[in-house]
Write an enzyme that holds these catalytic residues in place. Structure first.
Site: not given
Ligand code: NAP
Length: 233
Positions: A12-14, A53, A139, A174, A176
């Site tokens: 999820g590096a993008s 994934l 979730y 966060v 995002t």
């Molecule tokens: N944002 C929050 O409030 C928050 C709070 C607590 C925990 N988290 C956790 O933090 C982590 C990152 O979240 P984020 O908020 O940074 O999310 P985000 O900005 O939506 O990024 C998600 C990333 O995961 C990749 N991804 C999604 N589906 C995928 C798949 N099937 N295969 C491979 N890659 C996939 C996406 O790239 P592609 O779409 O190109 O695949 C993207 O790089 C997650 O585990 C989330 O549960 C987030």
């Protein structure tokens, strides 16, 4: 540990947290392999790995192509709003496959690539993996599972005499794109959250990931819980 010339796989590096982690790792001299589906959005300097994934065969292919890793940041995740009472089981399956199953497979497969001196796994859980928010639905249990899997793996590694360290990072909200899914159909609440709260930024979480990585090798941080001072629960 010294990070220069280490190799990290960040899922999820993008976007969001994974993107910020990748940038901070690059700044620390780490070679970053960035995994996601749409690699065109990866930050500059990251080596792209295209993989869905939710497809175990694709994960197998990725790991078969790697020869060495020092760090795994298991970060890719999805927060679909899907209630237990009447949510769509297809949504539960997607979240289970990505948030839990793929994360676990990546943990297992990384072990064979780490040096004998041990690697570092950092799994992204959530504050929703510590207490169930009323709207957490399916979730939240996936994030409880991330903590359970991390603890189970840590005990197995200690029993095996494997020095690999396992940590979780557990952020509250966060800022995002993931929040758009989490608040789908409740856009007014998201707008209210964004306007009333100084949300955590992805860089705040990335700094905690770097802190874990920079501790001496005899120190194992097991979990970092963090949230905005404005987040009430
Ligand atoms: N944002 C929050 O409030 C928050 C709070 C607590 C925990 N988290 C956790 O933090 C982590 C990152 O979240 P984020 O908020 O940074 O999310 P985000 O900005 O939506 O990024 C998600 C990333 O995961 C990749 N991804 C999604 N589906 C995928 C798949 N099937 N295969 C491979 N890659 C996939 C996406 O790239 P592609 O779409 O190109 O695949 C993207 O790089 C997650 O585990 C989330 O549960 C987030």
């Amino acid at each position: 540990m010294s990070l220069t010339n280490k190799t990290a796989l960040v899922t999820g590096a993008s976007s969001g947290i994974g993107r910020a982690v990748s940038n901070q790792l690059l700044d620390s001299g780490v070679k970053v392999l960035g995994l996601c589906r749409d690699t065109s959005k990866l930050p500059k300097g990251v080596e792209p790995i295209a993989c869905d994934l939710t497809e175990p065969a694709e994960i197998d292919k990725v790991f078969a192509s790697l020869s060495h890793l020092d760090i795994l940041v298991n970060n890719a995740g999805l927060a679909l709003l899907s209630r237990i009472a009447d949510g769509n089981p297809a949504d539960w399956e997607t979240m289970w496959q990505l948030n839990v199953q793929a994360l676990t497979i990546c943990c297992q497969k990384s072990l064979a690539l780490f040096p004998e001196s041990g690697g570092q796994i950092i799994n992204t859980s959530s504050m929703s993996g510590h207490r169930v928010p009323p709207t957490g639905g399916f979730y939240s249990p996936t994030k409880f599972a991330v903590r359970g899997i991390s603890d189970a793996l840590r005990y197995e590694l200690r029993a095996d005499g494997n020095p690999t360290r396992v940590a979780t990072v557990s952020p509250g909200f966060v800022d995002t794109p993931l929040l758009d899914d989490y608040f789908k159909g409740r856009e007014d609440q998201l707008a209210q959250t964004r306007s009333s709260m100084r949300l955590l930024q992805p860089e705040d979480v990335a700094s905690s990931v770097l802190h874990i990585l920079n501790t001496p090798l005899h120190v194992e941080i097991t979990d970092i819980q963090m949230r905005s001072v404005d987040q009430k629960a």
